[in-house]
Design an enzyme around this catalytic site. Structure first.
Site, PDB file in Angstrom:
ATOM      1  N   TRP A  52       0.820  -1.210   0.000  1.00 54.70           N
ATOM      2  CA  TRP A  52       0.000   0.000   0.000  1.00 54.70           C
ATOM      3  C   TRP A  52       0.857   1.264   0.000  1.00 54.70           C
ATOM      4  O   TRP A  52       1.877   1.346   0.688  1.00 54.70           O
ATOM      5  CB  TRP A  52      -0.886   0.012   1.250  1.00 54.70           C
ATOM      6  CG  TRP A  52      -1.598   1.310   1.511  1.00 54.70           C
ATOM      7  CD1 TRP A  52      -1.068   2.441   2.078  1.00 54.70           C
ATOM      8  CD2 TRP A  52      -2.956   1.618   1.215  1.00 54.70           C
ATOM      9  NE1 TRP A  52      -2.015   3.430   2.159  1.00 54.70           N
ATOM     10  CE2 TRP A  52      -3.194   2.950   1.635  1.00 54.70           C
ATOM     11  CE3 TRP A  52      -4.011   0.911   0.646  1.00 54.70           C
ATOM     12  CZ2 TRP A  52      -4.435   3.578   1.506  1.00 54.70           C
ATOM     13  CZ3 TRP A  52      -5.243   1.531   0.528  1.00 54.70           C
ATOM     14  CH2 TRP A  52      -5.435   2.848   0.949  1.00 54.70           C
ATOM     15  N   MET A  53       0.420   2.289  -0.758  1.00 54.66           N
ATOM     16  CA  MET A  53       0.981   3.635  -0.644  1.00 54.66           C
ATOM     17  C   MET A  53      -0.162   4.632  -0.663  1.00 54.66           C
ATOM     18  O   MET A  53      -1.226   4.381  -1.221  1.00 54.66           O
ATOM     19  CB  MET A  53       1.945   3.943  -1.783  1.00 54.66           C
ATOM     20  CG  MET A  53       1.312   4.053  -3.154  1.00 54.66           C
ATOM     21  SD  MET A  53       2.272   5.066  -4.315  1.00 54.66           S
ATOM     22  CE  MET A  53       1.950   6.708  -3.660  1.00 54.66           C
ATOM     23  N   ASP A  55      -0.387   9.225   0.537  1.00 51.28           N
ATOM     24  CA  ASP A  55       0.033  10.612   0.335  1.00 51.28           C
ATOM     25  C   ASP A  55       1.505  10.806  -0.037  1.00 51.28           C
ATOM     26  O   ASP A  55       2.399  10.237   0.595  1.00 51.28           O
ATOM     27  CB  ASP A  55      -0.176  11.429   1.615  1.00 51.28           C
ATOM     28  CG  ASP A  55      -1.548  11.301   2.204  1.00 51.28           C
ATOM     29  OD1 ASP A  55      -2.344  10.506   1.692  1.00 51.28           O
ATOM     30  OD2 ASP A  55      -1.828  11.998   3.187  1.00 51.28           O
ATOM     31  N   GLN A  71       3.565   7.987   2.031  1.00 57.55           N
ATOM     32  CA  GLN A  71       2.978   7.110   3.025  1.00 57.55           C
ATOM     33  C   GLN A  71       2.986   5.677   2.487  1.00 57.55           C
ATOM     34  O   GLN A  71       2.596   5.417   1.346  1.00 57.55           O
ATOM     35  CB  GLN A  71       1.554   7.542   3.326  1.00 57.55           C
ATOM     36  CG  GLN A  71       1.442   8.921   3.968  1.00 57.55           C
ATOM     37  CD  GLN A  71       1.724   8.874   5.464  1.00 57.55           C
ATOM     38  OE1 GLN A  71       0.850   8.590   6.262  1.00 57.55           O
ATOM     39  NE2 GLN A  71       2.961   9.155   5.836  1.00 57.55           N
ATOM     40  N   SER A 116       1.593  12.352   7.447  1.00 61.51           N
ATOM     41  CA  SER A 116       2.101  13.206   6.370  1.00 61.51           C
ATOM     42  C   SER A 116       2.829  14.449   6.882  1.00 61.51           C
ATOM     43  O   SER A 116       2.635  14.884   8.011  1.00 61.51           O
ATOM     44  CB  SER A 116       0.954  13.620   5.455  1.00 61.51           C
ATOM     45  OG  SER A 116       0.393  12.494   4.829  1.00 61.51           O
ATOM     46  N   ARG A 188      -2.955  17.998  11.885  1.00 59.93           N
ATOM     47  CA  ARG A 188      -1.945  17.203  11.190  1.00 59.93           C
ATOM     48  C   ARG A 188      -1.497  17.847   9.876  1.00 59.93           C
ATOM     49  O   ARG A 188      -2.027  18.845   9.426  1.00 59.93           O
ATOM     50  CB  ARG A 188      -2.473  15.799  10.913  1.00 59.93           C
ATOM     51  CG  ARG A 188      -3.766  15.725  10.132  1.00 59.93           C
ATOM     52  CD  ARG A 188      -4.188  14.258  10.009  1.00 59.93           C
ATOM     53  NE  ARG A 188      -5.508  14.089   9.420  1.00 59.93           N
ATOM     54  CZ  ARG A 188      -6.637  14.048  10.119  1.00 59.93           C
ATOM     55  NH1 ARG A 188      -6.612  14.186  11.431  1.00 59.93           N
ATOM     56  NH2 ARG A 188      -7.793  13.860   9.508  1.00 59.93           N
ATOM     57  N   ASP A 189      -0.476  17.192   9.283  1.00 56.39           N
ATOM     58  CA  ASP A 189       0.030  17.491   7.941  1.00 56.39           C
ATOM     59  C   ASP A 189       0.673  18.877   7.849  1.00 56.39           C
ATOM     60  O   ASP A 189       0.243  19.729   7.064  1.00 56.39           O
ATOM     61  CB  ASP A 189      -1.088  17.364   6.900  1.00 56.39           C
ATOM     62  CG  ASP A 189      -1.867  16.072   7.020  1.00 56.39           C
ATOM     63  OD1 ASP A 189      -1.276  15.077   7.477  1.00 56.39           O
ATOM     64  OD2 ASP A 189      -3.047  16.046   6.656  1.00 56.39           O
ATOM     65  N   GLU A 256      -7.483  18.597   5.652  1.00 54.74           N
ATOM     66  CA  GLU A 256      -6.177  17.968   5.820  1.00 54.74           C
ATOM     67  C   GLU A 256      -5.284  18.243   4.615  1.00 54.74           C
ATOM     68  O   GLU A 256      -5.709  18.759   3.586  1.00 54.74           O
ATOM     69  CB  GLU A 256      -6.332  16.467   6.072  1.00 54.74           C
ATOM     70  CG  GLU A 256      -7.114  15.706   5.042  1.00 54.74           C
ATOM     71  CD  GLU A 256      -7.353  14.254   5.446  1.00 54.74           C
ATOM     72  OE1 GLU A 256      -6.790  13.793   6.446  1.00 54.74           O
ATOM     73  OE2 GLU A 256      -8.111  13.567   4.744  1.00 54.74           O
TER      74      GLU A 256
END
Length: 535
Positions: A52-53, A55, A71, A116, A188-189, A256
């Protein structure tokens, strides 16, 4: 299916046995031979060899190379156990995978995930600012999405390695909590940048947030050294939606993955919420440091989320985004891979103050010789004007450009010309009689009755054409993804899937006057990997 990108390992912990049995076929499917032969895996987009990948994180140009972090779950092709994967490129097109750059630290502030963030160079030192998550009591949590209860803090790491392979984390957060008294829906981020209008080259940083009472917003911080941050205020925000969703991102009460940066003589704000990515252009007041919106829009009308920008070696603003899967989780889990990175997109400011988006010219180096498509009329009924290309895009790996000045209603379909033994899981079936027997991978409709929009499948996308400006339709097709660019104004990313071990040939089908088409070109594109596993 809408993917909740914040669903975490705790979701799976209560059903470990069930997951193990479900992932058993995925383990077999993720063997190199299976992944290398999967025709749905793209051939000129960046994605990991397996798993899985999501952001893009911290894209940066450093010492002659482009570094992309993203990510990544190293253990399965489903969301969870967030690390920062790392790839390097000389040109933003050809990539080599490097070891994971960031991993959760047991008992640390990112014990349950490295979420992220961004990469910048501070006084010659490459630096990460990112969000770490750790399980927390309800009273201390900033992330509650119906699956997880986490504390989010903003973290800091630096690298002295010329290849950016190793990073040293600061043990404690640089921002431990949201502003006092603010009951946030998320925190976040982080996205730091040097603001040219500030004396001394001070850093500003946008952090995604929001509240149920006031809606999604972007928090603004200021620092001179990237480690000591002063909260200023909400730099931009929306309105409370009144939504009653478990995840406030779904309702729009949490914004986000923000990005705020100067472009031309304006500033641009990009953020993600409600499954979409929005852009705003306007002015960042140099005194009040408030963003004043002038224009706005949707960045991409398809399977595209959580983008991040960087400056290339020439100072151009480049945007990357996560292209999600749209098939069921059981299917992509069993396939052994999920998600990919968009092609690099160059952002510029239009004379009208609107954001302009185009594929970076570096992609052109993948082109083989240009083919001028020849259209042949198909006789499928009285008065039918359908035209279909005699040439085919092979192996679902190439580029198509159509430039048309339609004087009457115009349609264009990209057709799957393969003879599948069963129906594909999510086709868009064209409605014209001429192509009723073939699957349309993507359908475009334009009419002078509504000159300010282009209908793509069932979505209405706004376009702003000047007098006598032709319609320019630019497609990049790769395995199971189509990236569409319309007049460098609006984009739509489409996923398509099909059964069997062979990627389809693709033809162009058009209704309208052939004399209105000034250009119709096709290029096969050269894969960047010989086996779809590495780049």
């Amino acid at each position: 299916m809408k993917i909740n990108r914040r669903k975490f390992l705790s979701t799976f912990a209560t059903a470990a046995a069930a997951i193990s049995s479900r992932l058993a076929p995925a383990v077999a499917a993720s063997a190199p031979s299976k992944l290398a032969s999967d025709p749905r895996r793209p051939q000129f987009h960046l994605l990991p060899a397996r798993n899985w990948m999501n952001d893009p994180n911290g894209p940066i140009y450093w010492r002659g190379h482009y570094h992309m972090f993203f990510q990544y779950n190293p253990n399965a092709a489903v969301w969870g156990d967030m690390h920062w994967a790392h790839a390097i490129s000389p040109d933003m097109i050809h990539w080599s995978h490097l070891p994971v750059a960031l991993a959760p630290t047991p008992n640390g502030p990112d014990a349950d995930g490295c979420f992220s963030g961004a990469a910048v160079v501070n006084n010659g030192t490459p630096t990460f600012l990112y969000t770490g998550v750790a399980k927390a009591p309800e009273s201390e949590a900033t992330l509650r999405d119906g699956h997880n209860i986490f504390r989010e803090t903003q973290l800091y790491a630096t690298s002295s390695d010329p290849g950016l392979r190793t990073w040293t984390k600061r043990a404690t957060p640089v921002i431990e909590a949201p502003p006092k008294g603010m009951a946030v829906t998320g925190f976040r981020d982080p996205a730091p940048w040097r603001e040219p209008s500030l004396a001394g080259g001070a850093w500003l940083m946008a952090v995604g947030s929001g509240t149920r009472e006031h809606g999604g917003c972007i928090l603004l911080y200021k620092s001179s050294d990237l480690e000591t941050w002063e909260y200023l205020h909400v730099v931009a925000g929306g309105a409370a939606t009144g939504g009653n969703t478990a995840n406030p991102v779904d309702s729009g009460d949490m914004w986000e993955c923000p990005d705020l940066f100067p472009l031309g003589n304006k500033h641009v704000l990009i953020y993600s919420t409600q499954g979409k990515v929005f852009w705003k252009t306007g002015v960042l007041d140099p005194q009040e440091l408030l963003f004043h919106q002038e224009q706005s829009g949707v960045l991409d009308y398809g399977s595209f989320y959580a983008p991040k920008t960087q400056l290339d070696k020439s100072g151009n603003r480049i945007l990357w985004g996560w292209i999600q899967e749209t098939r069921p989780e059981a299917e992509y889990s069993a396939s052994g891979w999920s998600g990919l990175m968009s092609l690099p997109r160059t952002l510029t400011m239009g004379q009208d103050g609107r954001l302009k988006i185009s594929v970076d010219p570096a992609v052109e180096k993948l082109r083989k010789h240009e083919q001028k498509l020849h259209l042949t009329a198909k006789s499928t009924g009285p008065g039918n004007k359908e035209l279909q290309s005699t040439e085919r895009l092979k192996d679902a790996c190439g580029e198509i450009l159509c430039v048309v000045n339609p004087n009457e209603p115009f349609t264009l379909d990209l057709l799957d010309t393969s003879q599948h033994s069963e129906a594909p899981p999510n086709p868009t079936v064209a409605t014209t009689d001429a192509v009723a027997a073939q699957v349309s991978l993507i359908s475009l409709r334009y009419s002078h009755a509504n000159p300010g929009e282009l209908v793509v499948d069932r979505q209405r996308m706004p376009i702003h054409l000047a007098a006598n400006e032709p319609l320019q339709l630019h497609f990049y097709i790769d395995g199971s993804v189509i990236e569409l660019f319309v007049n460098n104004q609006v984009t739509c990313t489409k996923r398509f899937y099909y059964p069997g071990p062979t990627a389809p040939g693709i033809a162009v089908s058009i209704t309208g006057k052939q004399s209105d088409i000034s250009r119709l070109s096709l290029w096969q594109l050269t894969p960047i990997s010989k086996d779809r596993l590495t780049t």
